[in-house]
Motif scaffolding. Structure first.
Motif, mmCIF file in Angstrom:
data_model
loop_
_atom_site.group_PDB
_atom_site.id
_atom_site.type_symbol
_atom_site.label_atom_id
_atom_site.label_comp_id
_atom_site.label_asym_id
_atom_site.label_seq_id
_atom_site.Cartn_x
_atom_site.Cartn_y
_atom_site.Cartn_z
ATOM 1 N N ILE A 1 -15.267 -27.702 -25.682
ATOM 2 C CA ILE A 1 -14.655 -28.766 -26.049
ATOM 3 C C ILE A 1 -14.274 -29.174 -24.627
ATOM 4 N N VAL A 2 -14.782 -30.233 -24.099
ATOM 5 C CA VAL A 2 -14.326 -30.953 -22.777
ATOM 6 C C VAL A 2 -13.631 -32.504 -22.945
ATOM 7 N N GLY A 3 -13.229 -32.873 -21.903
ATOM 8 C CA GLY A 3 -12.592 -34.321 -21.948
ATOM 9 C C GLY A 3 -11.423 -34.374 -21.166
ATOM 10 N N ILE A 4 -11.030 -35.753 -21.028
ATOM 11 C CA ILE A 4 -9.691 -36.248 -20.394
ATOM 12 C C ILE A 4 -8.618 -35.150 -20.812
ATOM 13 N N ASP A 5 -8.052 -35.229 -22.004
ATOM 14 C CA ASP A 5 -7.083 -34.583 -22.663
ATOM 15 C C ASP A 5 -7.121 -33.104 -22.335
ATOM 16 N N VAL A 6 -8.307 -32.482 -22.643
ATOM 17 C CA VAL A 6 -8.557 -31.101 -22.323
ATOM 18 C C VAL A 6 -8.261 -30.787 -20.842
ATOM 19 N N GLU A 7 -8.642 -31.553 -19.792
ATOM 20 C CA GLU A 7 -8.426 -31.155 -18.426
ATOM 21 C C GLU A 7 -7.092 -31.344 -17.996
ATOM 22 N N ILE A 8 -6.284 -32.394 -18.744
ATOM 23 C CA ILE A 8 -5.002 -32.840 -18.309
ATOM 24 C C ILE A 8 -4.380 -31.544 -19.012
ATOM 25 N N ALA A 9 -4.450 -31.230 -20.320
ATOM 26 C CA ALA A 9 -3.816 -29.983 -20.759
ATOM 27 C C ALA A 9 -3.973 -28.579 -20.095
ATOM 28 N N GLN A 10 -5.299 -28.277 -19.470
ATOM 29 C CA GLN A 10 -5.607 -27.265 -18.826
ATOM 30 C C GLN A 10 -4.701 -27.376 -17.389
ATOM 31 N N ALA A 11 -4.418 -28.577 -16.835
ATOM 32 C CA ALA A 11 -3.655 -28.597 -15.620
ATOM 33 C C ALA A 11 -2.096 -28.370 -15.831
ATOM 34 N N ILE A 12 -1.739 -28.998 -17.086
ATOM 35 C CA ILE A 12 -0.316 -28.586 -17.355
ATOM 36 C C ILE A 12 -0.082 -27.228 -17.576
ATOM 37 N N ALA A 13 -1.147 -26.444 -18.241
ATOM 38 C CA ALA A 13 -0.871 -24.998 -18.552
ATOM 39 C C ALA A 13 -0.883 -24.223 -17.266
ATOM 40 N N GLU A 14 -2.010 -24.677 -16.266
ATOM 41 C CA GLU A 14 -1.806 -23.837 -15.269
ATOM 42 C C GLU A 14 -0.355 -24.140 -14.572
ATOM 43 N N LYS A 15 0.323 -25.159 -14.444
ATOM 44 C CA LYS A 15 1.379 -25.453 -13.798
ATOM 45 C C LYS A 15 2.549 -24.587 -14.351
ATOM 46 N N LEU A 16 2.219 -24.534 -15.756
ATOM 47 C CA LEU A 16 3.521 -23.611 -16.271
ATOM 48 C C LEU A 16 2.974 -22.206 -16.533
ATOM 49 N N GLY A 17 1.925 -21.733 -15.750
ATOM 50 C CA GLY A 17 1.680 -20.158 -15.657
ATOM 51 C C GLY A 17 1.066 -19.829 -16.960
ATOM 52 N N LEU A 18 0.318 -20.753 -17.916
ATOM 53 C CA LEU A 18 -0.346 -20.378 -18.906
ATOM 54 C C LEU A 18 -1.831 -20.450 -19.161
ATOM 55 N N THR A 19 -2.227 -19.991 -19.941
ATOM 56 C CA THR A 19 -3.641 -20.367 -20.248
ATOM 57 C C THR A 19 -3.795 -21.415 -21.178
ATOM 58 N N LEU A 20 -5.046 -22.028 -21.617
ATOM 59 C CA LEU A 20 -5.171 -23.069 -22.667
ATOM 60 C C LEU A 20 -6.030 -22.632 -23.579
ATOM 61 N N GLN A 21 -5.599 -22.786 -24.880
ATOM 62 C CA GLN A 21 -6.410 -22.430 -25.960
ATOM 63 C C GLN A 21 -6.580 -23.886 -26.840
#
Ligand code: GLN
Length: 251
Positions: A55-75
């Protein structure tokens, strides 16, 4: 004096309880290294869609970047659009990111992050249609994606018959087949859907201007604050713009 203190404390308790801070809700926020769970509806290109197994797209990448900032992985959890708010409030997901428009009504049930982009609602019709703008929609059969703002706007059109579909593309297919007269939907997915069908066009007139934001459970101030701090940082450093530009080419 003592009596006054007690009544003041009582007031504070009542205020806290009213604000939902009385400890009645137990939010399970992810800790470092854990997964930030994002609820979405992956049928909304370019914001979220399937590409092979992913699953890809703008929201996925934004959420991924947020997760990274917070030290989390994205599911990412894919579901119907109108299940997302319930998933976030029940704790099944931490955030809802789905090209979701901030509305007064939704704000009664969830909290929203700062907006990360603006979007418009547009009208799709068949190429030879006599519908040239929103005023011509009166009394027509309008297709929408269930539970979206397009659904809400279409329901307000005088005498219109609203057909609700689980996926935007299903509404667009129904339009291409001639079973409905128009579709009201978000502008960027509209472009994608129209490019995949025959004989359709998007009207120039914008039906509504909206803002997309990330939903978190109502009252989860800690997560909302974390998401906002991360989001504000990736907006400020150009990450969000870079992601949007990667998926949406300027006209
Ligand atoms: N922006 C629209 C809404 O929030 C549609 C979102 C979607 O279908 N994913 O209702």
């Amino acid at each position: 004096m003592k009596k006054r203190m007690v009544s003041l404390m009582l007031c504070a308790c009542v205020a806290l309880a009213a604000a939902g801070c009385g400890g009645s809700k137990n939010f399970k926020n992810p800790s470092r290294g854990e997964a930030l769970i994002m609820a979405t509806n992956a049928a909304f290109e370019p914001y979220e869609y399937h590409e092979g197994d992913e699953i890809v797209g703008i929201d996925v990448e934004i959420a991924q970047a947020i997760a990274e900032k917070l030290g989390l992985t994205l599911q990412v959890e894919d579901m119907e659009f109108d299940s997302i708010i319930a998933a976030v409030n029940s704790g099944k997901a931490h955030i809802g990111a789905a090209g979701m428009t901030v509305t007064e009504d939704r704000l009664k049930n969830v909290d929203f992050s700062d907006p990360y982009t603006t979007a418009t609602q547009v009208i799709i019709v068949q190429e030879g249609s006599d519908i040239t703008g929103a005023d011509d929609l009166a009394g027509k059969k309008i297709g929408v994606q269930l539970g979206t703002t397009g659904d809400i706007y279409a329901s307000d059109v005088e005498g219109a018959e609203v057909e609700q579909y689980n996926k935007g593309m299903d509404a667009v297919q129904a339009l291409a087949n001639g079973s409905i007269d128009a579709v009201v939907i978000d502008n960027e997915p509209a472009k994608q859907f129209v490019s995949k069908a025959e004989g359709l066009k998007i009207l120039e007139e914008e039906f509504a201007v909206e803002e997309y934001a990330i939903a978190v459970a109502k009252g989860n101030a800690e997560l909302l604050d974390d998401v906002n701090k991360a989001l504000d940082a990736i907006i400020a450093d150009g990450t969000v713009k870079g992601i949007i530009d990667k998926y949406i080419t300027a006209e």
